[in-house]
Design a protein around this motif. Structure first.
Motif, short mmCIF file in Angstrom:
data_model
loop_
_atom_site.label_atom_id
_atom_site.label_comp_id
_atom_site.label_asym_id
_atom_site.label_seq_id
_atom_site.Cartn_x
_atom_site.Cartn_y
_atom_site.Cartn_z
N ASP A 184 20.79 61.61 62.15
CA ASP A 184 22.14 62.10 62.49
C ASP A 184 22.33 63.54 62.03
O ASP A 184 22.91 64.36 62.74
CB ASP A 184 23.21 61.21 61.85
N TYR A 185 21.83 63.85 60.85
CA TYR A 185 21.94 65.20 60.32
C TYR A 185 21.17 66.20 61.19
O TYR A 185 21.69 67.25 61.54
CB TYR A 185 21.43 65.23 58.88
N LEU B 108 21.25 64.71 50.59
CA LEU B 108 22.21 63.76 51.16
C LEU B 108 22.41 62.57 50.23
O LEU B 108 21.44 61.92 49.84
CB LEU B 108 21.70 63.25 52.52
N TYR C 277 24.63 76.91 57.35
CA TYR C 277 24.16 75.91 58.31
C TYR C 277 24.17 76.46 59.73
O TYR C 277 23.30 76.14 60.53
CB TYR C 277 24.99 74.63 58.22
#
Length: 135
Positions: free
Chosen positions: A81-82, A64, A16
């Motif tokens: 939000d991610y 998710l 990430y």
């Protein structure tokens, strides 16, 4: 087993971070979203596409879990939000949103694609996935 979990978390965090670093350097990217239901577990699957040094990358970003129903508002909150955590200026870099054609994805008021499209810069395209069109 504890070591495997720790290493898995570490590898995911590194991946990430690498994606976040790449998204800082690219001028644009697109996302593709699809919802699924495996063994009564609802999830939102997100892929990201971008080009670096004339090479197009298509990466599975995340699946998710959705604890609520397939509502557009809930999906929008999760993905925005991610993306905020991954790339702060995603709203200015998002150029394409691909999805299936369910009402929770593309609905006029509460669809996730509709909401993402509304907060992105002009020129962001909405695409109905070709695989779903053929189905």
């Amino acid at each position: 087993m504890r070591k495997v979990i720790t290493y898995t978390r570490f590898v995911c965090a590194m991946a990430y971070q690498m994606i976040a670093d790449v998204l800082k350097s690219v001028w644009a990217f697109s996302i593709a979203m699809d919802c699924g239901n495996k063994s009564d577990n609802l999830y939102l699957d997100v892929q990201i596409r971008f080009c670096v040094n004339e090479v197009l990358y298509n990466l599975h970003l995340v699946a998710l879990p959705m604890r609520e129903h397939h509502t557009g508002q809930y999906r929008f909150t999760i993905i925005s939000d991610y993306l905020d955590a991954l790339c702060k200026d995603w709203r200015t870099k998002l150029i394409d949103i691909t999805s299936d054609r369910t009402s929770s994805m593309t609905g006029h008021r509460s669809g996730i694609v509709t909401r993402l499209h509304q907060i992105s810069l002009p020129g962001c395209y909405r695409v109905w996935c070709a695989a779903h069109q053929m189905d």
